[in-house]
Design a protein around this motif. Sequence first.
Motif, PDB file in Angstrom:
ATOM      1  N   LEU A  83       0.824  -1.210   0.000  1.00  0.00           N
ATOM      2  CA  LEU A  83       0.000   0.000   0.000  1.00  0.00           C
ATOM      3  C   LEU A  83       0.858   1.259   0.000  1.00  0.00           C
ATOM      4  O   LEU A  83       0.473   2.279  -0.558  1.00  0.00           O
ATOM      5  N   ALA A  84       2.035   1.168   0.627  1.00  0.00           N
ATOM      6  CA  ALA A  84       2.902   2.355   0.662  1.00  0.00           C
ATOM      7  C   ALA A  84       3.566   2.587  -0.696  1.00  0.00           C
ATOM      8  O   ALA A  84       3.841   3.717  -1.065  1.00  0.00           O
ATOM      9  N   TYR A 258      -7.636  -3.768  -3.595  1.00  0.00           N
ATOM     10  CA  TYR A 258      -7.715  -2.792  -2.497  1.00  0.00           C
ATOM     11  C   TYR A 258      -7.163  -1.450  -2.942  1.00  0.00           C
ATOM     12  O   TYR A 258      -7.713  -0.400  -2.624  1.00  0.00           O
ATOM     13  N   LEU A 262      -8.789   2.206  -2.712  1.00  0.00           N
ATOM     14  CA  LEU A 262      -8.160   3.324  -1.986  1.00  0.00           C
ATOM     15  C   LEU A 262      -7.997   4.531  -2.911  1.00  0.00           C
ATOM     16  O   LEU A 262      -8.174   5.674  -2.494  1.00  0.00           O
ATOM     17  N   LYS A 266      -9.328   8.327  -2.310  1.00  0.00           N
ATOM     18  CA  LYS A 266      -8.500   9.535  -2.404  1.00  0.00           C
ATOM     19  C   LYS A 266      -9.132  10.535  -3.372  1.00  0.00           C
ATOM     20  O   LYS A 266      -9.118  11.738  -3.116  1.00  0.00           O
TER      21      LYS A 266
ATOM     22  N   PHE B 223       1.233   7.193   5.664  1.00  0.00           N
ATOM     23  CA  PHE B 223       0.505   5.930   5.871  1.00  0.00           C
ATOM     24  C   PHE B 223       0.082   5.824   7.319  1.00  0.00           C
ATOM     25  O   PHE B 223       0.874   6.063   8.229  1.00  0.00           O
ATOM     26  N   GLY B 248      -2.509  10.531   1.156  1.00  0.00           N
ATOM     27  CA  GLY B 248      -2.020   9.458   2.017  1.00  0.00           C
ATOM     28  C   GLY B 248      -2.993   8.295   2.090  1.00  0.00           C
ATOM     29  O   GLY B 248      -4.122   8.363   1.599  1.00  0.00           O
ATOM     30  N   THR B 249      -2.548   7.228   2.724  1.00  0.00           N
ATOM     31  CA  THR B 249      -3.343   6.011   2.817  1.00  0.00           C
ATOM     32  C   THR B 249      -3.699   5.711   4.259  1.00  0.00           C
ATOM     33  O   THR B 249      -2.832   5.735   5.127  1.00  0.00           O
ATOM     34  N   LEU B 250      -4.985   5.436   4.500  1.00  0.00           N
ATOM     35  CA  LEU B 250      -5.430   5.041   5.833  1.00  0.00           C
ATOM     36  C   LEU B 250      -6.090   3.680   5.757  1.00  0.00           C
ATOM     37  O   LEU B 250      -6.896   3.417   4.873  1.00  0.00           O
TER      38      LEU B 250
END
Lengths: 286, 579
Positions: A83-84, A258, A262, A266, B223, B248-250
């Motif tokens: 995910l990062a 996923y 996401l 966003k 993150f 960013g990602t949560l």
Amino acid sequence: MTAQALQPKDYKSVVPPTWCAGCGDYGVLNSLYKAFSELNIDYNNTVIVSGIGCSSRFPFFVKTYGIHTAHGRALPVAMGVKLANPELRVVATGGDGDGFSIGGGHVPHICRKNVDITYIIMDNRIYGLTKGQVSPTSDMGMVSSTTPYGSPDRPVNPLAFCLVYGATFVAQGYSGNPKEIAALIKQGMEHKGFSYINLVSPCPTFNKTNTFQAYKDLVEPLPDDHDRTNLPRAVELALNPGGKIRTGVYFESDTPSYQERLDEIKSKASKFTAAGFAGIVDLYRP
Amino acid sequence: MARDDVIIRIGGEGGEGIISSGDIITGASAKAGFHVYTFKTFPAEIRGGYAMYQLRASSKQILSQGDGFDVFVAFNNDAYQVNKKELKPGTVLLWDGPEGGDIQPESHPGVISYAVPMTRIAKDELKAPKAKNMVALGAISTLFSFPIETLKENIRLKFGKKGQEVVDINIRAIDMGKEYVEKNIKKQDPYRLGEPQAKDKDVIVISGNEAVGLGALAAKVEFFSAYPITPATEIAIMLARNLPKLGGTLVQAEDEIASLGNVIGASYAGAKSMTATSGPGLSLMTELLGLASIAEIPLVVANVQRGGPSTGLPTKHEQSDLFTAVYGGHGDMSRIVLAVDNVEDCFHLTVDAFNLAEKYQIPVILLSDGSLGFRTEGIKVPDPSTLKLIDRKWFEPKGGEEVYKRYEYTKDLVSPMSKPGQPGGNYVATGLEHGEVSRPVYTPENHTRMIDKRFGKLANIEDEYKPTEREGDENADLGIISWGSTQGAVREALARARADGLKVAALYPKLIFPLPEKAIAKFAKSVKKVLIPEINKQAQFAELVRARTGIDSIRYNIYGGLPFPPGDIYNKIKEVIRP
């Protein structure tokens, strides 16, 4: 990365495997090198994440980036990596105990989230690193050092488990058939979303029951006419009628990953505030 | 004598608009230039539906929630019953009556009682029973000099979307509360806000938890993964709303182990990463904190303390996770622990937590607590351009086939970290003991050397970070060392004691671990006695101070689930100095 295609040996790290002679995991490792080479995977752009156990030493033996985490925690860490930085290819590896006992609580959630990683389990039905105790996939009645009178526990069924929790790619292979494993890993890595690959991988040292010899007559391919989009049928086959080990792709579906969800979040969120950090601060003005 | 400092508690039935009216008067006061400080506590004898809001306001700086309340506004009998024993001589009871409500006040000698028939005015005169809370705000504003025009301005802003009719009814309700007080009540109490300060107008009103979220955003967190847990959930809520706006990602993870696992993976991949939790979650995280420590992966864990052990007192206040933060987990695990003082600190120390994590490549635990997490304060609008952000020491490959030493023994013992994706920096981060090249090494020499590296990189942190603040007399009869949100009550008590001519000083360490031993030793030498007040049974900080410095202190511990009232600390100061 050079234009020249990489050979399987190019993925080998300088660290030699620590496994016993005859371990099923060698077949898996060689198949992975082969799959990587056939996909011409950039090892600098790939991360292999594992937990603890014999098969969890995997990352050390491949020339990619890697994380050797804590027992049972490969999946959450692998998910964080992906995910990062979604540009990275992420593979999680481990054993049946790491994945379905101590780490079992994470499996449903990575399945339903459909995080775009490939999870390879080497199922030897025993705890090998601690020298032979029953694992979550051991048969009931199995005698081991902690079950001298036979195990009272029924085994989990990893394939059915992943299927019912919504994994979008589920396959099984057998380390006696490395060619097929390479093909499955390739398909799993090309799949968008979470791919689960269960590999039957005997432990010759501590599991004298589930041996290559014993599996010889049990392993067979999935039926030729199996429809991999048919989830109820996949579950039915995973429940293992006739006690056979059927290999091949049980199920595959095209479902948003996923990351795609996401990205939608966003883009929705960015419509609410235009001004970045200052806009967020303004939300708290009295 | 007028008291330009008033603590108002409003209690009533949930659904009577207690919380929304509290937020409105708090926001309006801050907007007008007053200092505001809310406090949310939930009595043990709470019954279904009880709601309360407490606001302390002044034209001067506010350091704590204060001692009890000055004014209690009772919307109904239940709320009156819950709070009546706290009505001390000199306090004000403003109640819904004498007709229309269900309260029959008992005799409270010395308590100033004002009856305003809020229910009757709202129901019979306004034909809008829901406007009762606005009648109350009109009465409160008139009695205690809250900024009624700003209040109306905010009501227009807040209710504008619901139409002019709604705005008009609410404004009318405020005016009727005001008119009733002006016609019928003779003011007998001293509470009256002073002149608001224009310079204090540029503020935001924000809770401690939200300020942690805002600090993380200012530090450019990329993150965040967490599992819901009281009283830390608001950090995740704040970031869920805002982090995606900044790209960013949560993630809401399946448990705290997974959330820290996510954070470790994300940080390994190069993202500034954080999680937030409370005691039970921190306990679950301790194993993976060890992984982050040995693998030298930067990350921030905000831990909003609550009453423990086990499920304990989830909504209450305690400072009892210090041992877990400092010592939790197996093995010799290096880490950094910070503790926040107030809401503004929540913002700044969160930025510091990221900076320290990135600088030293280490997990940083930020200790907040339930009452600080929930309460709101007006704080200066943060300006991110004034913040200095520290980035990780990244590995830049020189090319060729050299072997990358992830854990190279550098001069400052912090090793350049490679970001996955680049050639030449490949390595496996591992929880096994490893050599400079990240491969398992089990020799005694290597284990000793690597443990020394992981602790040694923090050896100068006290000089590099300057984590303490000293206040008070140079050669004091008493020195208080205070950590976390107890500092507010200590600051207030110290000011009162010094105004009385007592010689007192205080030291406020923001860094809890590694303990700023030099500053503490120097402080202890400058005072005759050391007092450490904290909200836990085991005197966790006093024990840490003694273990690390040999300094013994007078311990002052409460553990009932509430923060220190400053008056109690003031009394303790007097008791210690003049026994």
